[in-house]
Write a protein that holds these residues in place. Sequence first.
Motif, PDB file in Angstrom:
ATOM      1  N   ASN A 213      -7.417 -13.367   8.664  1.00 45.38           N
ATOM      2  CA  ASN A 213      -6.685 -13.608   7.429  1.00 45.38           C
ATOM      3  C   ASN A 213      -5.263 -13.070   7.557  1.00 45.38           C
ATOM      4  N   PRO A 214      -4.380 -13.437   6.653  1.00 44.58           N
ATOM      5  CA  PRO A 214      -2.972 -13.010   6.767  1.00 44.58           C
ATOM      6  C   PRO A 214      -2.798 -11.501   6.800  1.00 44.58           C
ATOM      7  N   GLY A 215      -3.624 -10.757   6.038  1.00 45.27           N
ATOM      8  CA  GLY A 215      -3.501  -9.307   6.040  1.00 45.27           C
ATOM      9  C   GLY A 215      -3.710  -8.718   7.418  1.00 45.27           C
ATOM     10  N   THR A 216      -4.678  -9.248   8.154  1.00 42.77           N
ATOM     11  CA  THR A 216      -4.923  -8.783   9.524  1.00 42.77           C
ATOM     12  C   THR A 216      -3.711  -9.038  10.403  1.00 42.77           C
ATOM     13  N   VAL A 217      -3.104 -10.211  10.251  1.00 43.35           N
ATOM     14  CA  VAL A 217      -1.949 -10.574  11.077  1.00 43.35           C
ATOM     15  C   VAL A 217      -0.756  -9.671  10.774  1.00 43.35           C
ATOM     16  N   LEU A 218      -0.498  -9.426   9.499  1.00 44.88           N
ATOM     17  CA  LEU A 218       0.687  -8.661   9.102  1.00 44.88           C
ATOM     18  C   LEU A 218       0.612  -7.208   9.549  1.00 44.88           C
ATOM     19  N   HIS A 219      -0.577  -6.698   9.799  1.00 45.69           N
ATOM     20  CA  HIS A 219      -0.720  -5.300  10.199  1.00 45.69           C
ATOM     21  C   HIS A 219      -1.042  -5.147  11.684  1.00 45.69           C
ATOM     22  N   PHE A 235       3.360 -14.292   2.455  1.00 44.91           N
ATOM     23  CA  PHE A 235       2.269 -13.326   2.465  1.00 44.91           C
ATOM     24  C   PHE A 235       2.779 -11.893   2.317  1.00 44.91           C
ATOM     25  N   LEU A 236       3.959 -11.606   2.882  1.00 44.46           N
ATOM     26  CA  LEU A 236       4.529 -10.270   2.765  1.00 44.46           C
ATOM     27  C   LEU A 236       4.822  -9.903   1.314  1.00 44.46           C
ATOM     28  N   ALA A 237       5.055 -10.912   0.487  1.00 45.07           N
ATOM     29  CA  ALA A 237       5.382 -10.659  -0.919  1.00 45.07           C
ATOM     30  C   ALA A 237       4.146 -10.443  -1.788  1.00 45.07           C
ATOM     31  N   MET A 238       2.961 -10.629  -1.235  1.00 51.06           N
ATOM     32  CA  MET A 238       1.738 -10.508  -2.024  1.00 51.06           C
ATOM     33  C   MET A 238       1.262  -9.062  -2.093  1.00 51.06           C
ATOM     34  N   PRO A 239       0.634  -8.643  -3.199  1.00 48.85           N
ATOM     35  CA  PRO A 239       0.051  -7.301  -3.298  1.00 48.85           C
ATOM     36  C   PRO A 239      -1.044  -7.104  -2.245  1.00 48.85           C
ATOM     37  N   ALA A 240      -1.205  -5.859  -1.801  1.00 48.24           N
ATOM     38  CA  ALA A 240      -2.145  -5.558  -0.724  1.00 48.24           C
ATOM     39  C   ALA A 240      -3.573  -5.963  -1.063  1.00 48.24           C
TER      40      ALA A 240
END
Length: 356
Positions: A213-219, A235-240
């Motif tokens: 998912n995008p959260g995995t990619v961003l971190h 995705f960076l603009a979305m709440p965690a």
Amino acid sequence: MSARVAALAEKFLREAPLTQQLGLRFGDTRIDVRSNSAALVAKLRDYYRDFLGEGGIADIEVAAIEREAVDIGLPLAPKTPEPGKRKIKEEFLDLPDGRVVRKRLTGLVCLFGGGLNLIVGPCIANDNQIVNFINNRYIERLIKRGCLLFHASGVAVGEQGLTLAGFAGMGKSTLALHIMRHGTDFVSNDRMMVERDTEGLVMHGLPKMPRVNPGTVLHNDSLGPVIPADERERFLAMPAEELWDLEHKYDAFIDECFGPDRFRIRCRMKALVLLNWRREKAPLSIARVDLTARRDLMPAFMKELGLFFEMDAETRGRDMSEGAYLAMLGDCPVYELSGGVDFEAAAVFCKNLLAP
């Protein structure tokens, strides 16, 4: 019922000559994929780029016919959704010589039994389901020779690997990809087959790219190639919290993210790591556990065989109970990661477990 899988398959195969071929090798298993579609074979060749293996006698033969969705005119029963889910994704029917499974959303029809493995319908548009069908044939082969199925990911260093499991949504694939940043190889994303030989445990993974998912990619900086730049900004603009629960998946090709020759699907199993942590601000807790006293952890890694397994007479008598899993694992070290979620600390712990 007079209908048979072989007769149904023969009708489809007469109408669509299988002129295209792809040879694959998963560990010691050679798979021959044939299709009427060059485009589908090209897609599969790219996906399985690390597992190509032409030549030799095939252990498994799979046929995929590209065409519009079909109605086979048989009374299929809906597959009861897994606990916590409501959507019915598949319907099926058992025949004297095999099983028919239909994917409700895509209309793909799978026919298998007695060595016959055929999938029919809009294959190109749903090539991920063709990958799953091929991989399930490999799972079936390993289960029938004595493996038990684990709902798990895996990584390895040299000939030693870790099987990583956890309750739903705990992030076993995310953890595997964090550990990859420390120089390990990738073994499997979501399924692991484990067997015991004279030297101990052997873990067999699947040639399936992690779907992240995008959260995995961003971190994880190594996963940069997975998401296009314009989507990354959104995705960076979305709440965690919203990002964590987002149901939007991308294939992370191991060679593109971590370099060539980093994907293997067989190694020795050194330990089992179970994720049982929570999304809260608390320190990570790591403890070695005895599964005979912590049966509550067993559902984190035990996996039912599911619809895409041909239950023949020999396999029907196999013991796949909790006791069988405990006996298989024997004295294998098992670690529970609880407390607050901390992927990087967990990755360091896992990498150290694999140290010689």
